[in-house]
Design a protein around this motif. Structure first.
Motif, mmCIF file in Angstrom:
data_model
loop_
_atom_site.group_PDB
_atom_site.id
_atom_site.type_symbol
_atom_site.label_atom_id
_atom_site.label_comp_id
_atom_site.label_asym_id
_atom_site.label_seq_id
_atom_site.Cartn_x
_atom_site.Cartn_y
_atom_site.Cartn_z
ATOM 1 N N LYS A 6 0.853 -1.004 0.060
ATOM 2 C CA LYS A 6 0.048 0.066 0.091
ATOM 3 C C LYS A 6 0.853 1.251 0.023
ATOM 4 O O LYS A 6 1.851 1.467 0.654
ATOM 5 C CB LYS A 6 -1.004 0.094 1.308
ATOM 6 C CG LYS A 6 -1.866 1.089 1.100
ATOM 7 C CD LYS A 6 -2.921 1.174 2.374
ATOM 8 C CE LYS A 6 -3.886 0.237 1.950
ATOM 9 N NZ LYS A 6 -5.114 0.346 2.991
ATOM 10 N N GLU A 16 -10.667 6.859 0.397
ATOM 11 C CA GLU A 16 -11.146 6.974 -0.843
ATOM 12 C C GLU A 16 -10.321 6.923 -1.998
ATOM 13 O O GLU A 16 -10.370 6.345 -3.252
ATOM 14 C CB GLU A 16 -12.028 7.881 -1.237
ATOM 15 C CG GLU A 16 -13.263 7.895 -0.402
ATOM 16 C CD GLU A 16 -14.156 6.616 -0.477
ATOM 17 O OE1 GLU A 16 -14.297 6.208 -1.818
ATOM 18 O OE2 GLU A 16 -14.645 5.976 0.427
ATOM 19 N N ARG A 31 -2.664 -0.686 -8.567
ATOM 20 C CA ARG A 31 -4.177 -1.260 -8.236
ATOM 21 C C ARG A 31 -4.900 -0.430 -7.243
ATOM 22 O O ARG A 31 -4.241 0.188 -6.296
ATOM 23 C CB ARG A 31 -4.271 -2.668 -8.145
ATOM 24 C CG ARG A 31 -3.695 -3.097 -6.887
ATOM 25 C CD ARG A 31 -3.817 -4.536 -6.767
ATOM 26 N NE ARG A 31 -3.498 -4.905 -5.551
ATOM 27 C CZ ARG A 31 -3.157 -6.277 -4.960
ATOM 28 N NH1 ARG A 31 -3.541 -7.364 -5.859
ATOM 29 N NH2 ARG A 31 -2.811 -6.626 -3.875
ATOM 30 N N ASP A 32 -6.016 -0.564 -7.353
ATOM 31 C CA ASP A 32 -6.992 -0.003 -6.109
ATOM 32 C C ASP A 32 -6.980 -0.943 -5.150
ATOM 33 O O ASP A 32 -7.435 -2.356 -5.122
ATOM 34 C CB ASP A 32 -8.468 0.214 -6.860
ATOM 35 C CG ASP A 32 -9.480 0.709 -5.746
ATOM 36 O OD1 ASP A 32 -9.102 0.843 -4.568
ATOM 37 O OD2 ASP A 32 -10.617 0.963 -6.261
ATOM 38 N N SER A 33 -6.640 -0.632 -3.910
ATOM 39 C CA SER A 33 -6.473 -1.507 -2.918
ATOM 40 C C SER A 33 -7.654 -1.695 -2.090
ATOM 41 O O SER A 33 -7.969 -2.927 -1.548
ATOM 42 C CB SER A 33 -5.554 -0.827 -1.677
ATOM 43 O OG SER A 33 -6.458 0.191 -1.078
ATOM 44 N N LYS A 34 -8.840 -1.302 -2.694
ATOM 45 C CA LYS A 34 -10.037 -1.765 -2.242
ATOM 46 C C LYS A 34 -10.635 -2.921 -3.072
ATOM 47 O O LYS A 34 -11.710 -3.479 -2.802
ATOM 48 C CB LYS A 34 -11.089 -0.434 -2.241
ATOM 49 C CG LYS A 34 -10.880 0.649 -1.314
ATOM 50 C CD LYS A 34 -11.779 1.654 -0.975
ATOM 51 C CE LYS A 34 -11.882 2.400 -2.531
ATOM 52 N NZ LYS A 34 -10.592 3.230 -3.067
ATOM 53 N N ASP A 35 -9.989 -3.075 -4.345
ATOM 54 C CA ASP A 35 -10.522 -4.126 -5.434
ATOM 55 C C ASP A 35 -9.215 -4.974 -5.725
ATOM 56 O O ASP A 35 -8.789 -4.891 -6.909
ATOM 57 C CB ASP A 35 -11.095 -3.570 -6.387
ATOM 58 C CG ASP A 35 -11.892 -4.392 -7.484
ATOM 59 O OD1 ASP A 35 -11.776 -5.524 -7.122
ATOM 60 O OD2 ASP A 35 -12.214 -3.941 -8.698
ATOM 61 N N PRO A 36 -8.686 -5.820 -4.798
ATOM 62 C CA PRO A 36 -7.469 -6.097 -5.059
ATOM 63 C C PRO A 36 -7.603 -7.397 -6.412
ATOM 64 O O PRO A 36 -6.363 -7.752 -6.791
ATOM 65 C CB PRO A 36 -7.066 -7.134 -3.498
ATOM 66 C CG PRO A 36 -8.058 -6.963 -3.023
ATOM 67 C CD PRO A 36 -8.939 -5.979 -3.624
ATOM 68 N N ASN A 37 -8.552 -7.847 -6.481
ATOM 69 C CA ASN A 37 -8.777 -8.916 -7.470
ATOM 70 C C ASN A 37 -9.290 -8.137 -8.744
ATOM 71 O O ASN A 37 -9.409 -8.998 -9.899
ATOM 72 C CB ASN A 37 -9.723 -10.147 -7.118
ATOM 73 C CG ASN A 37 -9.360 -10.865 -6.019
ATOM 74 O OD1 ASN A 37 -8.104 -11.251 -5.938
ATOM 75 N ND2 ASN A 37 -10.298 -10.868 -4.872
ATOM 76 N N GLY A 38 -9.527 -6.898 -8.925
ATOM 77 C CA GLY A 38 -9.881 -6.283 -10.106
ATOM 78 C C GLY A 38 -8.729 -6.011 -10.958
ATOM 79 O O GLY A 38 -7.405 -6.299 -10.753
ATOM 80 N N HIS A 40 -5.477 -3.923 -12.986
ATOM 81 C CA HIS A 40 -4.390 -3.217 -12.548
ATOM 82 C C HIS A 40 -3.783 -2.624 -13.627
ATOM 83 O O HIS A 40 -3.901 -3.058 -14.750
ATOM 84 C CB HIS A 40 -3.463 -3.706 -11.609
ATOM 85 C CG HIS A 40 -2.814 -4.677 -12.352
ATOM 86 N ND1 HIS A 40 -3.164 -6.166 -12.301
ATOM 87 C CD2 HIS A 40 -1.452 -4.850 -12.921
ATOM 88 C CE1 HIS A 40 -2.204 -6.751 -13.018
ATOM 89 N NE2 HIS A 40 -1.064 -5.991 -13.416
#
Length: 62
Positions: A6, A16, A31-38, A40
């Motif tokens: 992070k 946010e 990548r977005d840390s709130k969506d680690p499987n999304g 990047h």
């Protein structure tokens, strides 16, 4: 296995605008840390440096 960390500029679990970074071969993953499987972004080292410079100069509407 890719090791994500992070950003030190992220404000915590409820921030946010949290991002995570990882070294990826010749560049950096973002990548977005709130969506680690999304998805990047894969950026070359030069492109990543340019992105960081633009953010520091306040050129982007984040």
């Amino acid at each position: 296995m890719t090791k994500w960390r992070k950003s030190s500029y992220s404000g915590g679990v409820n921030d946010e605008a949290c991002v995570e970074l990882a070294r990826l071969g010749q560049g950096v993953g973002v990548r977005d840390s709130k969506d680690p499987n999304g998805p990047h972004l894969d950026l070359g080292s030069r492109a990543f440096g340019g992105l960081v410079a633009r953010i520091r100069r306040g050129e982007l509407d984040l």
